[in-house]
Design a protein around this motif. Sequence first.
Motif, PDB file in Angstrom:
ATOM      1  N   PRO A   8      88.752   7.616  19.406  1.00 33.53           N
ATOM      2  CA  PRO A   8      89.792   7.543  20.428  1.00 33.53           C
ATOM      3  C   PRO A   8      90.022   8.923  21.048  1.00 33.53           C
ATOM      4  O   PRO A   8      89.871   9.936  20.381  1.00 33.53           O
ATOM      5  CB  PRO A   8      91.029   7.076  19.645  1.00 33.53           C
ATOM      6  CG  PRO A   8      90.716   7.233  18.217  1.00 33.53           C
ATOM      7  CD  PRO A   8      89.241   7.379  18.065  1.00 33.53           C
ATOM      8  N   TYR A   9      90.360   8.933  22.337  1.00 27.32           N
ATOM      9  CA  TYR A   9      90.594  10.189  23.031  1.00 27.32           C
ATOM     10  C   TYR A   9      91.484   9.949  24.229  1.00 27.32           C
ATOM     11  O   TYR A   9      91.102   9.216  25.145  1.00 27.32           O
ATOM     12  CB  TYR A   9      89.260  10.797  23.486  1.00 27.32           C
ATOM     13  CG  TYR A   9      89.402  12.024  24.330  1.00 27.32           C
ATOM     14  CD1 TYR A   9      89.745  13.235  23.755  1.00 27.32           C
ATOM     15  CD2 TYR A   9      89.202  11.977  25.705  1.00 27.32           C
ATOM     16  CE1 TYR A   9      89.871  14.371  24.517  1.00 27.32           C
ATOM     17  CE2 TYR A   9      89.325  13.101  26.485  1.00 27.32           C
ATOM     18  CZ  TYR A   9      89.662  14.303  25.887  1.00 27.32           C
ATOM     19  OH  TYR A   9      89.795  15.432  26.641  1.00 27.32           O
ATOM     20  N   ALA A  10      92.654  10.541  24.242  1.00 26.64           N
ATOM     21  CA  ALA A  10      93.564  10.524  25.385  1.00 26.64           C
ATOM     22  C   ALA A  10      93.658   9.159  26.056  1.00 26.64           C
ATOM     23  O   ALA A  10      93.487   9.029  27.257  1.00 26.64           O
ATOM     24  CB  ALA A  10      93.145  11.588  26.404  1.00 26.64           C
ATOM     25  N   GLY A  11      93.877   8.135  25.275  1.00 27.15           N
ATOM     26  CA  GLY A  11      94.030   6.794  25.813  1.00 27.15           C
ATOM     27  C   GLY A  11      92.716   6.089  26.085  1.00 27.15           C
ATOM     28  O   GLY A  11      92.693   4.954  26.520  1.00 27.15           O
ATOM     29  N   GLY A  12      91.603   6.754  25.834  1.00 25.69           N
ATOM     30  CA  GLY A  12      90.285   6.149  26.024  1.00 25.69           C
ATOM     31  C   GLY A  12      89.440   6.372  24.776  1.00 25.69           C
ATOM     32  O   GLY A  12      89.965   6.566  23.684  1.00 25.69           O
ATOM     33  N   ARG A  13      88.138   6.353  24.958  1.00 25.24           N
ATOM     34  CA  ARG A  13      87.225   6.598  23.835  1.00 25.24           C
ATOM     35  C   ARG A  13      86.130   7.546  24.276  1.00 25.24           C
ATOM     36  O   ARG A  13      85.782   7.610  25.449  1.00 25.24           O
ATOM     37  CB  ARG A  13      86.588   5.284  23.372  1.00 25.24           C
ATOM     38  CG  ARG A  13      87.572   4.321  22.742  1.00 25.24           C
ATOM     39  CD  ARG A  13      86.871   3.134  22.119  1.00 25.24           C
ATOM     40  NE  ARG A  13      86.181   2.297  23.087  1.00 25.24           N
ATOM     41  CZ  ARG A  13      86.749   1.355  23.818  1.00 25.24           C
ATOM     42  NH1 ARG A  13      88.030   1.134  23.703  1.00 25.24           N
ATOM     43  NH2 ARG A  13      86.039   0.631  24.659  1.00 25.24           N
ATOM     44  N   TYR A  14      85.588   8.286  23.312  1.00 24.89           N
ATOM     45  CA  TYR A  14      84.435   9.108  23.603  1.00 24.89           C
ATOM     46  C   TYR A  14      83.409   8.918  22.496  1.00 24.89           C
ATOM     47  O   TYR A  14      83.721   8.486  21.393  1.00 24.89           O
ATOM     48  CB  TYR A  14      84.811  10.581  23.781  1.00 24.89           C
ATOM     49  CG  TYR A  14      85.257  11.289  22.521  1.00 24.89           C
ATOM     50  CD1 TYR A  14      84.336  11.928  21.690  1.00 24.89           C
ATOM     51  CD2 TYR A  14      86.598  11.346  22.158  1.00 24.89           C
ATOM     52  CE1 TYR A  14      84.736  12.574  20.545  1.00 24.89           C
ATOM     53  CE2 TYR A  14      87.016  11.988  21.011  1.00 24.89           C
ATOM     54  CZ  TYR A  14      86.078  12.617  20.209  1.00 24.89           C
ATOM     55  OH  TYR A  14      86.479  13.249  19.067  1.00 24.89           O
ATOM     56  N   ARG A  15      82.175   9.234  22.836  1.00 27.79           N
ATOM     57  CA  ARG A  15      81.083   9.172  21.866  1.00 27.79           C
ATOM     58  C   ARG A  15      80.604  10.593  21.614  1.00 27.79           C
ATOM     59  O   ARG A  15      80.676  11.444  22.490  1.00 27.79           O
ATOM     60  CB  ARG A  15      79.927   8.327  22.404  1.00 27.79           C
ATOM     61  CG  ARG A  15      78.863   8.059  21.342  1.00 27.79           C
ATOM     62  CD  ARG A  15      77.663   7.282  21.860  1.00 27.79           C
ATOM     63  NE  ARG A  15      77.976   6.041  22.528  1.00 27.79           N
ATOM     64  CZ  ARG A  15      78.140   4.868  21.922  1.00 27.79           C
ATOM     65  NH1 ARG A  15      78.049   4.778  20.608  1.00 27.79           N
ATOM     66  NH2 ARG A  15      78.393   3.777  22.620  1.00 27.79           N
TER      67      ARG A  15
END
Length: 171
Positions: free
Chosen positions: A46-53
């Motif tokens: 999870p990252y700032a309300g989104g997702r990152y890989r």
Amino acid sequence: MSAHIVDHEHIHALIGAGLTQPAVTLRWQTEAPEDFANGAHRSIYPYAGGRYRELRPDTASIVGQMLVAANRASVNALYPQDGNPLPQPYEYDPTAGRRHFEPVEILLAIAGFEHQACEIDNWEMSEAARFCAALRKHIVSLLPGYDLARTWAIGPETPTLRDIRAAASTA
């Protein structure tokens, strides 16, 4: 336009370039579901309300498979009549064909991959495009002189890279 399926060696080169500095972890936004990793290795956070890989040695095959799938989707979008088969499974092998490519060669490899993968709708927002942007940013930082340059903010007294090198050679 034309597009073709890139060789797995091309994908190896991109993934390998992203793994060259263990202290640097490439990250990019993704819309992929969290279970995309099939439970093998967690690659989405999870990252700032989104997702990152993240690209790490344990996620290299997952990221490579995503790139292979993006390339296949592009070719299928351009040539739907060809009935292209499903992409070959991708497995990153850090020892396979590990040649050292200079940063400028990797920048060209990124551009070449983008050309082969950009035929899908909304390419600019795709995970593959975001990976390419993150890798490009990383590779640019490896260009000779990048660490010496003082041009983050240029003013009348900002030395050029040539000035910096000349001063270093006379010191």
